[in-house]
Design an enzyme around this catalytic site. Structure first.
Site, PDB file in Angstrom:
ATOM      1  N   LYS A   1     -18.603  -5.999  -3.106  1.00 17.38           N
ATOM      2  CA  LYS A   1     -18.488  -4.868  -2.183  1.00 17.38           C
ATOM      3  C   LYS A   1     -17.536  -3.820  -2.772  1.00 17.38           C
ATOM      4  O   LYS A   1     -16.649  -4.160  -3.571  1.00 17.38           O
ATOM      5  CB  LYS A   1     -18.007  -5.351  -0.804  1.00 17.38           C
TER       6      LYS A   1
ATOM      7  N   ARG B   1      -7.779  -1.486  -8.679  1.00 13.76           N
ATOM      8  CA  ARG B   1      -7.792  -0.994  -7.299  1.00 13.76           C
ATOM      9  C   ARG B   1      -7.053   0.332  -7.162  1.00 13.76           C
ATOM     10  O   ARG B   1      -7.219   1.027  -6.165  1.00 13.76           O
ATOM     11  CB  ARG B   1      -7.182  -2.038  -6.369  1.00 13.76           C
TER      12      ARG B   1
ATOM     13  N   ASP C   1     -11.615  -1.287  -0.753  1.00 15.91           N
ATOM     14  CA  ASP C   1     -11.266  -2.659  -1.129  1.00 15.91           C
ATOM     15  C   ASP C   1     -10.990  -3.505   0.112  1.00 15.91           C
ATOM     16  O   ASP C   1     -11.823  -4.298   0.536  1.00 15.91           O
ATOM     17  CB  ASP C   1     -10.065  -2.655  -2.074  1.00 15.91           C
TER      18      ASP C   1
END
Length: 338
Positions: free
Chosen positions: A97, A165, A177
């Site tokens: 994802k 990230r 995230d």
């Protein structure tokens, strides 16, 4: 007997090494066929540890006739490109994802998978744990009275600055995230007609990404969902339903270890009841669900697109909230004159 799905992994991401590769190895309905990496040494080392073939470059896995499906754990900004390429090559896809960085691309990929009769699954793991279905059953039974609100939080402490990230060019940021988890939890809890009332985000101007934020959503009936996400916060991993007569809390909601026995906390009338459940391995269950989708022609989950639309709307509302309004500009002008 149904043959196992032969899957290749694109890249050598840390999450793939820690969680997904052991899950592939432990199941009988999938076989790890290959590790594909741009770095041949990494591919050989990881493939040797898992007794499969090493392939140089991601495209090699898409051209390999022995590979039926690919797992895509690449940075978010690369998902759409390689998911699309895999589908066009006739491969089923399990992708981390978010599936893509925009709702438009997400819809395009889902349509492509349907048109080609291929399984396309976004690897959000927690919905595969039965503790969430049990929580919904309790709420539906009236255990907390009439549902009024839902609150979900997933925040983690700050990581090293070179973590992907925090890379804007790789699709980093807290919303894409950790934000996926509370948004998907709200969809599961409250249904698919959620709307965004407002959102704010904490942005690191130097890194160019959001490091946290909150969002307020609601159903047409007025049930609210308060969501929090972050990459620079104390650890929180929980959600709760609140009703006219009580509250139901699910701890370790999103990333429970396989040996974790969940305890749902029901507060009502000044009393606390603990609903104890059996431990489950949500990673293994997710891999099994993907293999089943491949073998049965399972269609993409519509919540993937609904989630993408909500994430995009939250980002847009947070961007608007960050812009100074007319009164703030007047105040700045006044201070400048002073």
């Amino acid at each position: 007997m149904t043959p196992p799905v032969r899957i290749a992994v694109l890249g050598a991401a840390d999450f793939a090494r820690r969680r997904m590769l052991p899950a592939f190895a432990a199941r009988e309905d999938v076989v790890l066929a290959a590790i594909a990496s741009r770095d041949p040494d990494k591919a050989r080392a990881l493939a040797g540890a898992h007794r499969c073939r090493a392939l140089h470059g991601y495209a090699a896995a898409l051209e390999d006739d022995d590979v039926e499906a690919v797992y895509v754990p690449l940075p978010a900004a690369l998902h759409a490109r390689w998911v699309r390429a895999a589908l066009l090559a006739g491969k089923h896809v399990l992708a981390e994802k978010p599936l893509a960085t925009t709702a438009g691309e997400t819809a395009e990929l889902l349509d492509l998978a349907r048109s080609r009769g291929l399984a396309l699954v976004e690897n959000v793991l927690f919905p595969h744990h039965s503790q969430h279905a049990r929580a919904r059953e309790l709420v539906a039974s009236g255990a907390i009275g009439e549902l009024r609100s839902f609150r979900a939080e997933f925040t983690v402490p700050r990581r090293a600055e070179d973590d992907i990230r925090y890379r804007a060019d790789l699709g980093g940021g807290a919303l894409s995230d950790t934000g996926v988890y509370p948004v998907r939890a709200a969809l599961l809890a409250l249904g698919d007609d959620l709307r965004v009332a407002g959102a704010v985000a904490v942005r690191d101007a130097r890194l160019g990404v959001d490091t946290g934020g909150t969002a307020l959503l609601h159903t047409p009936e007025g049930v609210s969902a308060q969501l929090a996400f972050g990459l620079d916060d104390a650890y929180r991993n929980t959600y709760a339903y609140a009703g006219t007569e009580g509250r139901l809390t699910v701890g370790r909601a999103f990333t429970p270890p396989a040996d974790h026995a969940p305890v749902l906390r029901l507060e009502r009338g000044g009393e606390v009841t603990e609903v104890r459940l059996a431990a489950e391995d949500q990673v293994a269950r997710a891999v099994g669900a993907f293999a089943h989708a491949v073998r049965t022609g399972g269609m993409p989950d519509p919540d993937v697109l609904r989630q993408a639309v909500l994430l995009e709307d939250i980002a847009a509302r947070a961007a608007v909230a960050a812009k100074p309004g007319p009164e703030e500009n007047e105040l700045k002008d006044f201070r400048h004159v002073e």
